[in-house]
Design a protein around this motif. Structure first.
Motif, short mmCIF file in Angstrom:
data_model
loop_
_atom_site.label_atom_id
_atom_site.label_comp_id
_atom_site.label_asym_id
_atom_site.label_seq_id
_atom_site.Cartn_x
_atom_site.Cartn_y
_atom_site.Cartn_z
N GLN A 76 -2.32 24.36 -8.86
CA GLN A 76 -2.94 23.25 -8.06
C GLN A 76 -4.24 23.37 -7.75
O GLN A 76 -5.11 22.65 -7.53
N ASN A 77 -5.01 24.51 -8.44
CA ASN A 77 -6.34 24.92 -8.36
C ASN A 77 -7.03 24.44 -9.94
O ASN A 77 -8.13 24.74 -10.01
N LEU A 78 -6.14 23.82 -10.64
CA LEU A 78 -6.57 23.52 -12.17
C LEU A 78 -6.48 21.89 -12.30
O LEU A 78 -5.61 21.38 -11.89
N VAL A 79 -7.38 21.67 -13.25
CA VAL A 79 -7.50 19.99 -13.74
C VAL A 79 -7.88 20.23 -15.05
O VAL A 79 -8.54 21.05 -15.63
N SER A 80 -7.22 19.20 -15.98
CA SER A 80 -7.63 18.96 -17.54
C SER A 80 -9.13 19.00 -17.46
O SER A 80 -9.91 18.23 -16.61
N ASP A 81 -9.73 19.93 -18.53
CA ASP A 81 -11.23 19.55 -18.76
C ASP A 81 -11.29 18.73 -19.94
O ASP A 81 -10.91 19.04 -21.20
N ASP A 82 -11.84 17.64 -19.55
CA ASP A 82 -12.13 16.69 -20.70
C ASP A 82 -13.56 16.56 -21.37
O ASP A 82 -13.98 15.56 -21.84
N SER A 83 -14.25 17.46 -20.92
CA SER A 83 -15.66 17.57 -21.59
C SER A 83 -15.83 17.42 -23.20
O SER A 83 -16.93 16.75 -23.45
N GLY A 84 -15.01 17.82 -23.79
CA GLY A 84 -15.06 17.96 -25.21
C GLY A 84 -15.94 19.11 -25.91
O GLY A 84 -15.90 19.43 -26.90
N ARG A 85 -16.29 19.88 -24.95
CA ARG A 85 -17.13 21.18 -25.31
C ARG A 85 -16.26 22.17 -25.80
O ARG A 85 -15.16 22.47 -25.03
#
Length: 109
Positions: A73-82
């Protein structure tokens, strides 16, 4: 407790929903599997439910690299591409595109 399927997968880069860190997933527990002491150290008002997947991350923020244990529940996908800079990422993973790492093959003798 009802077991759920994990939303995220090993090798995926995620970020914390509240705190400023991100990480690559290297293991998943189908439900909470840490100590009661660790659990009770979380303030009750923000303590997540135990009956959800928990993720082991090679995590990083602006100051440090570390291992984190975080509820789904405390995570989201990181879409930064870094790319991840965590010193252990290249030990266990090969980069496989934006926001995704592939576990390295295990060599057996």
């Amino acid at each position: 407790m009802k077991q759920r399927d994990a939303k995220f997968q090993i090798g995926q880069v995620v970020r914390h929903r509240v705190f400023p860190f991100r990480g690559v997933i290297f293991d998943v527990d189908p439900e909470y599997a840490n100590t009661e002491e660790w659990w009770n150290a979380i303030p009750a008002e923000v303590r997540p439910s135990k009956d959800q997947p928990f993720y082991h991350l090679l995590a990083e923020n602006d100051e440090a690299e570390y291992v984190a244990y975080v509820s789904e529940q405390n995570l989201v996908s990181d879409d930064s591409g870094r790319p991840m800079r965590h010193s252990q990422v290249n030990t266990f993973f090969d980069q496989q595109g934006v926001g995704q790492y592939k576990p390295k093959a295990v060599v057996q003798h």
